[in-house]
Motif scaffolding. Structure first.
Motif, mmCIF file in Angstrom:
data_model
loop_
_atom_site.group_PDB
_atom_site.id
_atom_site.type_symbol
_atom_site.label_atom_id
_atom_site.label_comp_id
_atom_site.label_asym_id
_atom_site.label_seq_id
_atom_site.Cartn_x
_atom_site.Cartn_y
_atom_site.Cartn_z
ATOM 1 N N PHE A 2 0.813 -1.178 -0.031
ATOM 2 C CA PHE A 2 0.051 -0.034 0.137
ATOM 3 C C PHE A 2 1.119 1.352 0.161
ATOM 4 C CE2 PHE A 2 -1.849 -3.304 2.477
ATOM 5 C CZ PHE A 2 -3.527 -3.535 1.646
ATOM 6 N N VAL A 3 0.529 2.132 -0.728
ATOM 7 C CA VAL A 3 1.124 3.409 -1.006
ATOM 8 C C VAL A 3 0.504 4.385 -0.249
ATOM 9 C CG1 VAL A 3 2.530 5.032 -2.471
ATOM 10 C CG2 VAL A 3 2.581 2.526 -3.115
ATOM 11 N N VAL A 4 1.320 5.186 0.877
ATOM 12 C CA VAL A 4 0.174 6.108 1.418
ATOM 13 C C VAL A 4 1.199 7.539 1.435
ATOM 14 C CG1 VAL A 4 -0.443 6.818 3.783
ATOM 15 C CG2 VAL A 4 -0.461 4.241 3.045
ATOM 16 N N VAL A 5 0.615 8.861 1.418
ATOM 17 C CA VAL A 5 1.194 10.153 1.339
ATOM 18 C C VAL A 5 1.053 10.592 2.881
ATOM 19 C CG1 VAL A 5 1.458 12.352 0.477
ATOM 20 C CG2 VAL A 5 1.061 10.346 -1.114
ATOM 21 N N LEU A 6 2.340 10.497 3.398
ATOM 22 C CA LEU A 6 2.122 11.349 4.880
ATOM 23 C C LEU A 6 3.330 12.408 5.065
ATOM 24 C CD1 LEU A 6 1.668 8.212 7.002
ATOM 25 C CD2 LEU A 6 0.261 9.776 6.582
ATOM 26 N N SER A 7 3.077 13.594 4.248
ATOM 27 C CA SER A 7 3.885 14.516 4.098
ATOM 28 C C SER A 7 4.501 15.286 5.499
ATOM 29 C CB SER A 7 3.257 15.689 3.193
ATOM 30 O OG SER A 7 1.987 15.798 3.244
ATOM 31 N N HIS A 8 3.554 15.500 6.357
ATOM 32 C CA HIS A 8 3.933 15.888 7.567
ATOM 33 C C HIS A 8 4.981 15.080 8.528
ATOM 34 C CE1 HIS A 8 0.373 13.551 8.477
ATOM 35 N NE2 HIS A 8 0.864 13.524 9.752
ATOM 36 N N GLY A 16 10.814 8.968 1.119
ATOM 37 C CA GLY A 16 9.990 7.790 1.577
ATOM 38 C C GLY A 16 10.651 6.708 2.334
ATOM 39 N N ILE A 17 9.847 6.007 3.013
ATOM 40 C CA ILE A 17 10.164 4.817 3.767
ATOM 41 C C ILE A 17 9.204 3.625 3.402
ATOM 42 C CG2 ILE A 17 8.631 5.726 5.751
ATOM 43 C CD1 ILE A 17 11.169 4.512 7.504
ATOM 44 N N THR A 18 9.864 2.230 3.799
ATOM 45 C CA THR A 18 9.018 1.235 3.678
ATOM 46 C C THR A 18 8.779 0.429 4.844
ATOM 47 O OG1 THR A 18 9.119 0.887 1.388
ATOM 48 C CG2 THR A 18 8.561 -1.004 2.556
ATOM 49 N N LEU A 19 7.602 0.339 5.539
ATOM 50 C CA LEU A 19 7.359 -0.310 6.727
ATOM 51 C C LEU A 19 6.397 -1.457 6.331
ATOM 52 C CD1 LEU A 19 7.126 2.569 9.281
ATOM 53 C CD2 LEU A 19 9.023 0.968 9.038
ATOM 54 N N PHE A 20 6.743 -2.626 6.251
ATOM 55 C CA PHE A 20 5.654 -3.666 5.696
ATOM 56 C C PHE A 20 4.331 -3.581 6.271
ATOM 57 C CE2 PHE A 20 3.734 -7.969 5.433
ATOM 58 C CZ PHE A 20 3.712 -7.885 4.199
ATOM 59 N N PRO A 21 3.214 -3.617 5.573
ATOM 60 C CA PRO A 21 3.317 -3.563 3.905
ATOM 61 C C PRO A 21 3.053 -2.377 3.465
ATOM 62 C CG PRO A 21 0.986 -4.006 4.888
ATOM 63 C CD PRO A 21 2.116 -3.693 6.184
ATOM 64 N N PHE A 22 3.535 -1.293 4.111
ATOM 65 C CA PHE A 22 3.010 0.213 3.379
ATOM 66 C C PHE A 22 4.496 0.605 3.035
ATOM 67 C CE2 PHE A 22 0.322 -0.660 6.823
ATOM 68 C CZ PHE A 22 -0.975 -0.270 6.247
ATOM 69 N N ILE A 23 4.170 1.603 1.945
ATOM 70 C CA ILE A 23 5.344 2.387 1.451
ATOM 71 C C ILE A 23 4.852 3.872 1.621
ATOM 72 C CG2 ILE A 23 6.486 3.506 -0.484
ATOM 73 C CD1 ILE A 23 6.393 0.560 -1.955
ATOM 74 N N PHE A 24 5.406 4.704 2.580
ATOM 75 C CA PHE A 24 4.953 5.882 3.018
ATOM 76 C C PHE A 24 6.077 6.959 2.296
ATOM 77 C CE2 PHE A 24 4.175 3.359 6.574
ATOM 78 C CZ PHE A 24 2.866 3.636 7.122
ATOM 79 N N LEU A 25 5.061 7.929 1.691
ATOM 80 C CA LEU A 25 5.848 8.873 0.743
ATOM 81 C C LEU A 25 5.761 10.455 1.312
ATOM 82 C CD1 LEU A 25 5.178 7.395 -2.641
ATOM 83 C CD2 LEU A 25 7.187 7.154 -1.428
ATOM 84 N N ARG A 26 6.410 11.342 0.923
ATOM 85 C CA ARG A 26 6.330 12.732 1.591
ATOM 86 C C ARG A 26 5.581 13.392 0.654
ATOM 87 N NH1 ARG A 26 12.011 15.880 2.030
ATOM 88 N NH2 ARG A 26 11.677 15.809 -0.428
#
Length: 108
Positions: A2-8, A16-26
């Motif tokens: 799952f790709v999630v945007v968390l700019s703050h 970006g950082i990957t913490l299974f099962p998520f990819i967090f993007l700025r």
């Protein structure tokens, strides 16, 4: 995955950082960056191979070892075997199809 945007949540130097099962993007625009998504997807596969929690233990241990070795945070990060594999292959869209199991071991 799952790709999630968390700019703050991101500092300037993290996109970006990957913490299974998520990819967090700025930034939402980064969802279109195929190289970045491929890089982070390589980390997803690495995490699955090591059953997630052992991946994080290995990652942190290797980072601390590299920090002692290089005395530089960025150099330590770039020389973690998981990062070396991901950076070396992030521009190859077929890498995950061709990749051998535990291939990050070649980058230690």
């Amino acid at each position: 995955m799952f790709v999630v945007v968390l700019s703050h949540l991101f500092r300037k130097n993290f996109i970006g950082i990957t913490l299974f099962p998520f990819i967090f993007l700025r930034d939402p625009k980064l969802k279109e960056n195929k190289t970045l998504i491929n890089h982070e997807t390589i980390h997803i596969i690495q995490q699955v191979e090591l059953l997630v929690i052992p991946f994080y233990i290995w990652y942190l241990t290797e980072y601390l070892f590299r920090l002692i070795q290089y005395k530089n945070q960025h150099k330590a990060y770039r020389n973690i075997s998981f990062e070396r594999e991901a950076y070396a292959n992030e521009k190859n869209p077929n890498y995950l199809k061709e990749r051998k199991f535990y291939n990050f071991l070649k980058y230690i």
